[in-house]
Design a protein around this motif. Structure first.
Motif, PDB file in Angstrom:
ATOM      1  N   ILE A 138       0.839  -1.204   0.000  1.00  0.00           N
ATOM      2  CA  ILE A 138       0.000   0.000   0.000  1.00  0.00           C
ATOM      3  C   ILE A 138       0.872   1.250   0.000  1.00  0.00           C
ATOM      4  CG2 ILE A 138      -1.587   1.364   1.422  1.00  0.00           C
ATOM      5  CD1 ILE A 138      -2.791  -1.381   2.307  1.00  0.00           C
ATOM      6  N   TYR A 139       1.918   1.240   0.819  1.00  0.00           N
ATOM      7  CA  TYR A 139       2.803   2.401   0.869  1.00  0.00           C
ATOM      8  C   TYR A 139       3.320   2.740  -0.529  1.00  0.00           C
ATOM      9  CZ  TYR A 139       6.929   5.232   1.337  1.00  0.00           C
ATOM     10  OH  TYR A 139       7.851   6.229   1.152  1.00  0.00           O
ATOM     11  N   HIS A 140       3.809   1.738  -1.245  1.00  0.00           N
ATOM     12  CA  HIS A 140       4.396   1.991  -2.565  1.00  0.00           C
ATOM     13  C   HIS A 140       3.342   2.375  -3.602  1.00  0.00           C
ATOM     14  CE1 HIS A 140       8.531   1.011  -1.602  1.00  0.00           C
ATOM     15  NE2 HIS A 140       8.121  -0.059  -0.946  1.00  0.00           N
ATOM     16  N   ALA A 141       2.074   2.078  -3.329  1.00  0.00           N
ATOM     17  CA  ALA A 141       1.003   2.447  -4.259  1.00  0.00           C
ATOM     18  C   ALA A 141       0.487   3.864  -4.011  1.00  0.00           C
ATOM     19  CB  ALA A 141      -0.152   1.450  -4.146  1.00  0.00           C
ATOM     20  N   LEU A 142       0.842   4.449  -2.874  1.00  0.00           N
ATOM     21  CA  LEU A 142       0.388   5.806  -2.579  1.00  0.00           C
ATOM     22  C   LEU A 142       1.110   6.813  -3.469  1.00  0.00           C
ATOM     23  CD1 LEU A 142       0.239   5.763   1.322  1.00  0.00           C
ATOM     24  CD2 LEU A 142      -1.711   6.027  -0.228  1.00  0.00           C
ATOM     25  N   PRO A 143       0.406   7.818  -3.963  1.00  0.00           N
ATOM     26  CA  PRO A 143       1.020   8.808  -4.854  1.00  0.00           C
ATOM     27  C   PRO A 143       1.718   9.920  -4.080  1.00  0.00           C
ATOM     28  CG  PRO A 143      -1.313   9.251  -4.638  1.00  0.00           C
ATOM     29  CD  PRO A 143      -1.050   8.005  -3.835  1.00  0.00           C
ATOM     30  N   GLY A 144       2.513  10.690  -4.784  1.00  0.00           N
ATOM     31  CA  GLY A 144       3.101  11.906  -4.232  1.00  0.00           C
ATOM     32  C   GLY A 144       4.314  11.676  -3.354  1.00  0.00           C
ATOM     33  N   ARG A 145       4.806  12.799  -2.807  1.00  0.00           N
ATOM     34  CA  ARG A 145       5.880  12.745  -1.816  1.00  0.00           C
ATOM     35  C   ARG A 145       5.240  12.468  -0.464  1.00  0.00           C
ATOM     36  NH1 ARG A 145       7.303  16.965  -5.284  1.00  0.00           N
ATOM     37  NH2 ARG A 145       6.078  18.422  -4.018  1.00  0.00           N
ATOM     38  N   LYS A 146       5.674  11.422   0.196  1.00  0.00           N
ATOM     39  CA  LYS A 146       4.977  10.934   1.389  1.00  0.00           C
ATOM     40  C   LYS A 146       5.752  11.301   2.657  1.00  0.00           C
ATOM     41  CE  LYS A 146       4.894   6.817  -0.669  1.00  0.00           C
ATOM     42  NZ  LYS A 146       4.972   7.068  -2.122  1.00  0.00           N
ATOM     43  N   HIS A 147       5.032  11.934   3.591  1.00  0.00           N
ATOM     44  CA  HIS A 147       5.625  12.373   4.852  1.00  0.00           C
ATOM     45  C   HIS A 147       4.850  11.745   6.010  1.00  0.00           C
ATOM     46  CE1 HIS A 147       7.658  15.588   2.536  1.00  0.00           C
ATOM     47  NE2 HIS A 147       6.502  15.685   1.902  1.00  0.00           N
ATOM     48  N   LEU A 148       5.568  11.207   6.977  1.00  0.00           N
ATOM     49  CA  LEU A 148       4.932  10.603   8.146  1.00  0.00           C
ATOM     50  C   LEU A 148       5.227  11.422   9.395  1.00  0.00           C
ATOM     51  CD1 LEU A 148       3.388   8.197   9.455  1.00  0.00           C
ATOM     52  CD2 LEU A 148       5.639   7.156   9.870  1.00  0.00           C
ATOM     53  N   ILE A 149       4.170  11.859  10.066  1.00  0.00           N
ATOM     54  CA  ILE A 149       4.283  12.402  11.418  1.00  0.00           C
ATOM     55  C   ILE A 149       3.965  11.232  12.347  1.00  0.00           C
ATOM     56  CG2 ILE A 149       3.432  14.102  13.057  1.00  0.00           C
ATOM     57  CD1 ILE A 149       4.948  15.278  10.648  1.00  0.00           C
ATOM     58  N   ARG A 150       4.932  10.819  13.100  1.00  0.00           N
ATOM     59  CA  ARG A 150       4.841   9.544  13.807  1.00  0.00           C
ATOM     60  C   ARG A 150       3.732   9.547  14.858  1.00  0.00           C
ATOM     61  NH1 ARG A 150      10.128   6.178  15.934  1.00  0.00           N
ATOM     62  NH2 ARG A 150       9.047   4.170  16.259  1.00  0.00           N
ATOM     63  N   GLY A 151       2.932   8.479  14.843  1.00  0.00           N
ATOM     64  CA  GLY A 151       1.878   8.297  15.833  1.00  0.00           C
ATOM     65  C   GLY A 151       2.229   7.198  16.810  1.00  0.00           C
ATOM     66  N   ASN A 152       1.362   6.960  17.762  1.00  0.00           N
ATOM     67  CA  ASN A 152       1.663   5.975  18.805  1.00  0.00           C
ATOM     68  C   ASN A 152       1.676   4.544  18.287  1.00  0.00           C
ATOM     69  OD1 ASN A 152      -1.234   6.838  18.718  1.00  0.00           O
ATOM     70  ND2 ASN A 152      -1.525   5.039  20.013  1.00  0.00           N
ATOM     71  N   HIS A 153       1.091   4.288  17.115  1.00  0.00           N
ATOM     72  CA  HIS A 153       1.104   2.942  16.543  1.00  0.00           C
ATOM     73  C   HIS A 153       2.199   2.747  15.495  1.00  0.00           C
ATOM     74  CE1 HIS A 153      -2.448   1.251  18.455  1.00  0.00           C
ATOM     75  NE2 HIS A 153      -3.108   2.374  18.209  1.00  0.00           N
ATOM     76  N   ASP A 154       2.951   3.791  15.204  1.00  0.00           N
ATOM     77  CA  ASP A 154       3.951   3.703  14.130  1.00  0.00           C
ATOM     78  C   ASP A 154       5.285   3.196  14.678  1.00  0.00           C
ATOM     79  OD1 ASP A 154       2.252   4.671  12.067  1.00  0.00           O
ATOM     80  OD2 ASP A 154       2.492   6.696  12.865  1.00  0.00           O
ATOM     81  N   GLU A 155       5.439   1.883  14.654  1.00  0.00           N
ATOM     82  CA  GLU A 155       6.668   1.273  15.143  1.00  0.00           C
ATOM     83  C   GLU A 155       7.806   1.475  14.141  1.00  0.00           C
ATOM     84  OE1 GLU A 155       5.835  -2.766  16.218  1.00  0.00           O
ATOM     85  OE2 GLU A 155       4.653  -2.176  17.973  1.00  0.00           O
ATOM     86  N   ASP A 156       8.994   1.053  14.538  1.00  0.00           N
ATOM     87  CA  ASP A 156      10.185   1.332  13.733  1.00  0.00           C
ATOM     88  C   ASP A 156      10.075   0.801  12.308  1.00  0.00           C
ATOM     89  OD1 ASP A 156      11.312   2.636  15.855  1.00  0.00           O
ATOM     90  OD2 ASP A 156      12.608   0.978  16.466  1.00  0.00           O
ATOM     91  N   TRP A 157       9.465  -0.376  12.130  1.00  0.00           N
ATOM     92  CA  TRP A 157       9.398  -0.936  10.781  1.00  0.00           C
ATOM     93  C   TRP A 157       8.552  -0.062   9.854  1.00  0.00           C
ATOM     94  CZ3 TRP A 157       4.987  -2.556   8.222  1.00  0.00           C
ATOM     95  CH2 TRP A 157       3.826  -2.729   8.992  1.00  0.00           C
ATOM     96  N   ILE A 158       7.575   0.644  10.416  1.00  0.00           N
ATOM     97  CA  ILE A 158       6.780   1.573   9.614  1.00  0.00           C
ATOM     98  C   ILE A 158       7.615   2.807   9.267  1.00  0.00           C
ATOM     99  CG2 ILE A 158       4.722   3.040   9.590  1.00  0.00           C
ATOM    100  CD1 ILE A 158       3.469   1.006  11.567  1.00  0.00           C
ATOM    101  N   CYS A 159       8.317   3.321  10.268  1.00  0.00           N
ATOM    102  CA  CYS A 159       9.144   4.511  10.036  1.00  0.00           C
ATOM    103  C   CYS A 159      10.306   4.224   9.088  1.00  0.00           C
ATOM    104  CB  CYS A 159       9.675   5.042  11.364  1.00  0.00           C
ATOM    105  SG  CYS A 159       8.373   5.602  12.491  1.00  0.00           S
ATOM    106  N   ASP A 160      10.700   2.962   8.974  1.00  0.00           N
ATOM    107  CA  ASP A 160      11.810   2.600   8.096  1.00  0.00           C
ATOM    108  C   ASP A 160      11.407   2.500   6.626  1.00  0.00           C
ATOM    109  OD1 ASP A 160      13.585   2.538  10.185  1.00  0.00           O
ATOM    110  OD2 ASP A 160      13.417   0.378  10.515  1.00  0.00           O
ATOM    111  N   LEU A 161      10.116   2.615   6.334  1.00  0.00           N
ATOM    112  CA  LEU A 161       9.702   2.680   4.931  1.00  0.00           C
ATOM    113  C   LEU A 161      10.320   3.934   4.301  1.00  0.00           C
ATOM    114  CD1 LEU A 161       5.937   1.708   5.390  1.00  0.00           C
ATOM    115  CD2 LEU A 161       7.696   0.318   4.280  1.00  0.00           C
TER     116      LEU A 161
END
Length: 272
Positions: A69-92
């Protein structure tokens, strides 16, 4: 263009029940959320996701789904980290990952955080705070707006949409205690929907008797045609940007004996 969203919780089955989302299963939810993003966000746009891209505790299958899903999302993608965003998510391979972000969009300062706040950098100068985390429980206040999918029909939104909603939300009851004397504006531009600073309203234009006039003096800027009178209701304010950029010559008529002064952006007597 900048787009904002929060709390999609891709591939998180329990979120459907927790937030009463109208999807039969995870596959339907993932498909709908992704389709809404792809229908709006362009390849050169910035997509800001204010936390909880998915549930942190995920199986290998869920992780594969989320990466796809991440790779299918368009545009420049920015993550503001939430309480469920573990390291593997932030490492995308996000274009940026941060706990908060302090940005300017269309001359408006925005402070982005997963969590709602009472005050923040720029709050005293009409800066908006955008957040997620609370899902459908709270839409926010006059200057702090929930951009989560659960309160925006499961789609990302733009700053003008956020500003229009902000103007209709109540002022936080703690605002005067936290920032005393810093009242929040309630006036919107009839043209673009932007919030107008109350300290500057007297210098803005207002619609009166089929004309756009200087609010403080009544000086005529332009006379409106029939179509424009329907679009710009009586008594509504109009920001300078709309007068200068959105009202075409074919839609307005100068009063007799007046000429348009481009330097002052208003009608003046001919020969002066």
């Amino acid at each position: 263009m900048h787009w904002f969203t929060a709390d999609p919780h891709y591939s998180h089955g329990n979120i459907i029940r927790f937030c009463d989302r109208p999807f039969t299963d995870v596959a339907a939810m993932n498909s709908h959320l992704l389709a809404e993003c792809r229908a709006r966000v362009g390849p050169d746009d910035d997509l800001w996701i204010l936390g909880d891209f998915t549930a942190g505790r995920a199986s290998d299958r869920q992780r594969r789904e989320v990466r796809t899903i991440y790779h299918a999302l368009p545009g420049r993608k920015h993550l503001i980290r939430g309480n469920h965003d573990e390291d593997w998510i932030c490492d995308l391979p996000w274009n940026s990952v941060a706990e908060t972000a302090d940005i300017v969009v269309d001359k408006r300062r925005l402070f982005l955080c997963h969590y709602p706040m009472i005050t923040w950098p720029g709050a005293r100068h009409q800066g908006l705070q955008l957040f997620g985390h609370v899902h459908q429980n709270w839409r926010g206040s006059r200057n702090s707006v929930n951009v989560g999918v659960d309160v925006w029909n499961f789609r990302p939104v733009t700053l003008p949409e956020i500003e229009r909603r902000a103007a209709k939300l109540p002022v936080n009851p703690l605002w005067d205690q936290v920032e005393p004397g810093r009242a929040w504006p309630t006036v919107l531009c009839a043209g673009c929907g932007r919030i107008l600073d109350p300290a500057l309203v007297s210098g803005q234009a207002v619609v009166r008797n089929g004309r756009i006039v200087v609010a403080a003096t009544g000086e005529t800027i332009v006379t409106l045609g029939t179509a424009m009178r329907k679009w710009l209701p009586e008594g509504r304010h109009v920001c300078p940007e709309c007068i200068g950029g959105y009202l075409s010559v074919s839609e307005v008529t100068l009063p007799a004996g007046l000429a348009f002064d481009e330097m002052r952006n208003r009608a003046v007597p001919r020969g002066k």
